[in-house]
Design a protein around this motif. Structure first.
Motif, PDB file in Angstrom:
ATOM      1  N   VAL A 106       0.846  -1.200   0.000  1.00 16.09           N
ATOM      2  CA  VAL A 106       0.000   0.000   0.000  1.00 16.09           C
ATOM      3  C   VAL A 106       0.878   1.246   0.000  1.00 16.09           C
ATOM      4  O   VAL A 106       0.641   2.197  -0.760  1.00 16.09           O
ATOM      5  N   LEU A 107       1.899   1.257   0.837  1.00 18.88           N
ATOM      6  CA  LEU A 107       2.763   2.435   0.918  1.00 18.88           C
ATOM      7  C   LEU A 107       3.558   2.639  -0.370  1.00 18.88           C
ATOM      8  O   LEU A 107       3.689   3.765  -0.853  1.00 18.88           O
ATOM      9  N   GLU A 108       4.072   1.564  -0.945  1.00 23.08           N
ATOM     10  CA  GLU A 108       4.822   1.704  -2.190  1.00 23.08           C
ATOM     11  C   GLU A 108       3.913   2.144  -3.340  1.00 23.08           C
ATOM     12  O   GLU A 108       4.303   2.982  -4.151  1.00 23.08           O
ATOM     13  N   GLU A 109       2.708   1.596  -3.388  1.00 25.30           N
ATOM     14  CA  GLU A 109       1.772   2.014  -4.439  1.00 25.30           C
ATOM     15  C   GLU A 109       1.362   3.472  -4.236  1.00 25.30           C
ATOM     16  O   GLU A 109       1.187   4.224  -5.191  1.00 25.30           O
ATOM     17  N   SER A 110       1.231   3.888  -2.982  1.00 23.37           N
ATOM     18  CA  SER A 110       0.934   5.297  -2.693  1.00 23.37           C
ATOM     19  C   SER A 110       2.031   6.179  -3.263  1.00 23.37           C
ATOM     20  O   SER A 110       1.753   7.173  -3.938  1.00 23.37           O
ATOM     21  N   ALA A 111       3.276   5.819  -2.997  1.00 27.63           N
ATOM     22  CA  ALA A 111       4.407   6.607  -3.508  1.00 27.63           C
ATOM     23  C   ALA A 111       4.349   6.698  -5.027  1.00 27.63           C
ATOM     24  O   ALA A 111       4.515   7.782  -5.597  1.00 27.63           O
ATOM     25  N   ARG A 112       4.085   5.581  -5.685  1.00 33.01           N
ATOM     26  CA  ARG A 112       4.035   5.575  -7.158  1.00 33.01           C
ATOM     27  C   ARG A 112       2.908   6.467  -7.682  1.00 33.01           C
ATOM     28  O   ARG A 112       3.110   7.255  -8.600  1.00 33.01           O
ATOM     29  N   ARG A 113       1.741   6.320  -7.112  1.00 32.89           N
ATOM     30  CA  ARG A 113       0.598   7.095  -7.611  1.00 32.89           C
ATOM     31  C   ARG A 113       0.712   8.571  -7.280  1.00 32.89           C
ATOM     32  O   ARG A 113       0.303   9.411  -8.060  1.00 32.89           O
ATOM     33  N   TYR A 114       1.261   8.898  -6.128  1.00 30.76           N
ATOM     34  CA  TYR A 114       1.399  10.301  -5.757  1.00 30.76           C
ATOM     35  C   TYR A 114       2.402  11.028  -6.643  1.00 30.76           C
ATOM     36  O   TYR A 114       2.356  12.253  -6.753  1.00 30.76           O
ATOM     37  N   CYS A 115       3.314  10.286  -7.255  1.00 23.24           N
ATOM     38  CA  CYS A 115       4.319  10.884  -8.144  1.00 23.24           C
ATOM     39  C   CYS A 115       3.988  10.694  -9.624  1.00 23.24           C
ATOM     40  O   CYS A 115       4.736  11.178 -10.476  1.00 23.24           O
ATOM     41  N   ALA A 116       2.914  10.007  -9.925  1.00 20.09           N
ATOM     42  CA  ALA A 116       2.616   9.648 -11.316  1.00 20.09           C
ATOM     43  C   ALA A 116       2.429  10.860 -12.212  1.00 20.09           C
ATOM     44  O   ALA A 116       2.762  10.832 -13.392  1.00 20.09           O
ATOM     45  N   ASN A 117       1.887  11.936 -11.671  1.00 18.46           N
ATOM     46  CA  ASN A 117       1.635  13.133 -12.464  1.00 18.46           C
ATOM     47  C   ASN A 117       2.289  14.333 -11.773  1.00 18.46           C
ATOM     48  O   ASN A 117       1.721  14.890 -10.831  1.00 18.46           O
ATOM     49  N   PRO A 118       3.468  14.733 -12.227  1.00 21.73           N
ATOM     50  CA  PRO A 118       4.160  15.846 -11.567  1.00 21.73           C
ATOM     51  C   PRO A 118       3.339  17.138 -11.518  1.00 21.73           C
ATOM     52  O   PRO A 118       3.504  17.938 -10.599  1.00 21.73           O
TER      53      PRO A 118
END
Length: 196
Positions: free
Chosen positions: A95-107
């Protein structure tokens, strides 16, 4: 042969409501709820204020619709990650790693639209965002409590706090590698909490 078909009354709709919600979502996510005005929205949607209010009722109502769309399209897929039978430690780390990915997906629109919205000034918009964050917390807590009820509350608070921090760091411009490193630092703490 010519038939005289009556013309429909009124002006044709100049916008697709679902596309309008997607456009509004991008604005709210990029700037934050408080920084987006009704004038910004009407300009982006190509409509005038009376048409805006007729279509959506208020800025807060439109925001609630964008939150709903966001959770279904770009939010963290908690139900997919937190499946019964999965290792709790591995699932929470995911969950935390996916959060990091999605939060950075669109600069241009970093962070979590829901988490960031929970801090806005409009009480209706803030309550809509907080209801979604509370639902996510309940999902995480229920998943943990199924096998580790004694730590479900504390561990949920920890994971949610990490998600909020990751969202804030993404908004501040932190790169994905940095956010993933931070998320991965949480894994030993999660595993230790589950052994307590």
């Amino acid at each position: 042969m010519t038939t005289n078909m009556p013309r429909p009354r009124g002006r044709p709709r100049r916008f697709d409501p679902e596309q309008a919600v997607a456009t509004a979502q991008r604005l709210f996510h990029a700037r934050g709820y408080d920084a987006v005005t009704v004038a910004d929205l009407t300009e982006a949607l190509g409509i005038n204020p009376p048409s805006f209010y007729a279509a959506f009722g208020s800025k807060a109502v439109l925001y609630a619709r964008t939150l709903s769309r966001y959770t279904g399209t770009e939010g963290i897929p908690l139900a997919d990650i937190l499946r019964p039978g999965c290792s709790v430690a591995e699932a929470l780390s995911a969950v935390l790693e996916e959060s990091a990915r999605r939060y950075c997906a669109n600069p241009a629109a970093a962070g979590c639209l829901v988490i960031e919205g929970a801090r806005c000034n409009d009480p209706d918009a803030r309550n809509a965002a907080r209801a979604l964050t509370a639902a996510a917390e309940d999902t995480i807590r229920s998943f943990i409590a199924a096998t580790h009820p004694e730590v479900a509350g504390r561990l949920t608070d920890y994971v949610v706090t990490m998600m909020i921090g990751l969202s804030t760091m993404a908004r501040e411009g932190h790169a994905l590698d940095r956010l993933l490193a931070t998320a991965r630092l949480a894994s030993p703490g999660i595993a230790q909490a589950l052994r307590a």
